[in-house]
Design a protein around this motif. Structure first.
Motif, PDB file in Angstrom:
ATOM      1  N   THR A  49      -2.283 -14.534 -12.397  1.00 56.16           N
ATOM      2  CA  THR A  49      -3.193 -14.356 -11.258  1.00 56.16           C
ATOM      3  C   THR A  49      -4.532 -15.043 -11.525  1.00 56.16           C
ATOM      4  O   THR A  49      -5.133 -14.865 -12.572  1.00 56.16           O
ATOM      5  CB  THR A  49      -3.448 -12.863 -10.981  1.00 56.16           C
ATOM      6  N   ALA A  50      -4.963 -15.830 -10.531  1.00 58.13           N
ATOM      7  CA  ALA A  50      -6.274 -16.472 -10.588  1.00 58.13           C
ATOM      8  C   ALA A  50      -6.948 -16.282  -9.238  1.00 58.13           C
ATOM      9  O   ALA A  50      -6.287 -16.073  -8.221  1.00 58.13           O
ATOM     10  CB  ALA A  50      -6.137 -17.954 -10.908  1.00 58.13           C
ATOM     11  N   ILE A  51      -8.264 -16.365  -9.223  1.00 57.05           N
ATOM     12  CA  ILE A  51      -9.014 -16.213  -7.977  1.00 57.05           C
ATOM     13  C   ILE A  51      -9.825 -17.487  -7.742  1.00 57.05           C
ATOM     14  O   ILE A  51     -10.347 -18.081  -8.686  1.00 57.05           O
ATOM     15  CB  ILE A  51      -9.922 -14.956  -8.022  1.00 57.05           C
ATOM     16  N   THR A  52      -9.875 -17.914  -6.489  1.00 57.08           N
ATOM     17  CA  THR A  52     -10.615 -19.114  -6.115  1.00 57.08           C
ATOM     18  C   THR A  52     -11.204 -18.899  -4.730  1.00 57.08           C
ATOM     19  O   THR A  52     -10.966 -17.882  -4.085  1.00 57.08           O
ATOM     20  CB  THR A  52      -9.703 -20.361  -6.150  1.00 57.08           C
ATOM     21  N   ALA A  53     -11.948 -19.856  -4.241  1.00 56.48           N
ATOM     22  CA  ALA A  53     -12.508 -19.776  -2.896  1.00 56.48           C
ATOM     23  C   ALA A  53     -11.394 -19.952  -1.860  1.00 56.48           C
ATOM     24  O   ALA A  53     -10.455 -20.728  -2.078  1.00 56.48           O
ATOM     25  CB  ALA A  53     -13.566 -20.863  -2.711  1.00 56.48           C
ATOM     26  N   LEU A  60      -2.710 -24.529   3.196  1.00 52.36           N
ATOM     27  CA  LEU A  60      -1.969 -25.403   2.279  1.00 52.36           C
ATOM     28  C   LEU A  60      -0.693 -24.705   1.834  1.00 52.36           C
ATOM     29  O   LEU A  60      -0.643 -23.485   1.754  1.00 52.36           O
ATOM     30  CB  LEU A  60      -2.792 -25.714   1.027  1.00 52.36           C
ATOM     31  N   ASP A  61       0.316 -25.487   1.522  1.00 52.72           N
ATOM     32  CA  ASP A  61       1.520 -24.944   0.906  1.00 52.72           C
ATOM     33  C   ASP A  61       1.198 -24.776  -0.571  1.00 52.72           C
ATOM     34  O   ASP A  61       1.007 -25.771  -1.285  1.00 52.72           O
ATOM     35  CB  ASP A  61       2.691 -25.910   1.095  1.00 52.72           C
ATOM     36  N   PRO A  62       1.106 -23.535  -1.070  1.00 51.06           N
ATOM     37  CA  PRO A  62       0.713 -23.337  -2.465  1.00 51.06           C
ATOM     38  C   PRO A  62       1.666 -23.989  -3.457  1.00 51.06           C
ATOM     39  O   PRO A  62       1.268 -24.328  -4.566  1.00 51.06           O
ATOM     40  CB  PRO A  62       0.692 -21.819  -2.626  1.00 51.06           C
ATOM     41  N   ARG A  63       2.900 -24.213  -3.052  1.00 49.00           N
ATOM     42  CA  ARG A  63       3.858 -24.851  -3.956  1.00 49.00           C
ATOM     43  C   ARG A  63       3.536 -26.319  -4.194  1.00 49.00           C
ATOM     44  O   ARG A  63       4.120 -26.955  -5.064  1.00 49.00           O
ATOM     45  CB  ARG A  63       5.271 -24.681  -3.413  1.00 49.00           C
ATOM     46  N   MET A  64       2.593 -26.857  -3.427  1.00 41.75           N
ATOM     47  CA  MET A  64       2.154 -28.239  -3.628  1.00 41.75           C
ATOM     48  C   MET A  64       0.974 -28.317  -4.602  1.00 41.75           C
ATOM     49  O   MET A  64       0.492 -29.400  -4.912  1.00 41.75           O
ATOM     50  CB  MET A  64       1.755 -28.873  -2.292  1.00 41.75           C
ATOM     51  N   SER A  83       2.822 -20.512  -7.286  1.00 42.58           N
ATOM     52  CA  SER A  83       3.933 -20.015  -6.471  1.00 42.58           C
ATOM     53  C   SER A  83       3.474 -19.326  -5.198  1.00 42.58           C
ATOM     54  O   SER A  83       4.235 -19.220  -4.237  1.00 42.58           O
ATOM     55  CB  SER A  83       4.796 -19.047  -7.287  1.00 42.58           C
ATOM     56  N   ASP A  84       2.224 -18.871  -5.154  1.00 41.13           N
ATOM     57  CA  ASP A  84       1.751 -18.146  -3.979  1.00 41.13           C
ATOM     58  C   ASP A  84       0.234 -18.259  -3.923  1.00 41.13           C
ATOM     59  O   ASP A  84      -0.425 -18.369  -4.951  1.00 41.13           O
ATOM     60  CB  ASP A  84       2.161 -16.675  -4.057  1.00 41.13           C
TER      61      ASP A  84
END
Length: 94
Positions: A49-53, A60-64, A83-84
């Motif tokens: 788990t990471a947090i960003t703005a 966006l497709d997070p898988r990209m 993955s998400d």
């Protein structure tokens, strides 16, 4: 209660000058897109788990995306798949 109020925000800005890179914080990662560009950073807050703005992952497709761990893209490092990604429902991209 006054003690709970947010501190005043400065109205001027100043660039960071004469700074140096901090390569010792392993909790900071870069989010890299499908073209290999690092657009945003994120902070690891738990395993997997990471947090960003919100604007970094909105629409966006997070898988990209890939998470990059290392000092710089040019110097190399480790990539991991994303993955998400979720944005706060109250996020307003306008």
């Amino acid at each position: 209660m006054a003690g709970c109020a947010a501190p005043a925000v400065a109205t001027t800005s100043q660039p960071v000058t004469s700074g140096s890179a901090d390569t010792t914080d392993v909790a900071v990662i870069a989010l890299v897109d499908a073209q290999g560009r690092a657009g945003c950073t994120a902070t690891v807050i738990a395993p997997h788990t990471a947090i960003t703005a919100a604007h970094c992952v909105y629409d966006l497709d997070p898988r990209m995306l890939r998470a990059f761990f290392g000092d710089s893209l040019a110097a190399g490092g480790t990539f991991d798949r994303v993955s998400d990604a979720r944005t706060d429902p109250m996020f307003d991209p306008t």
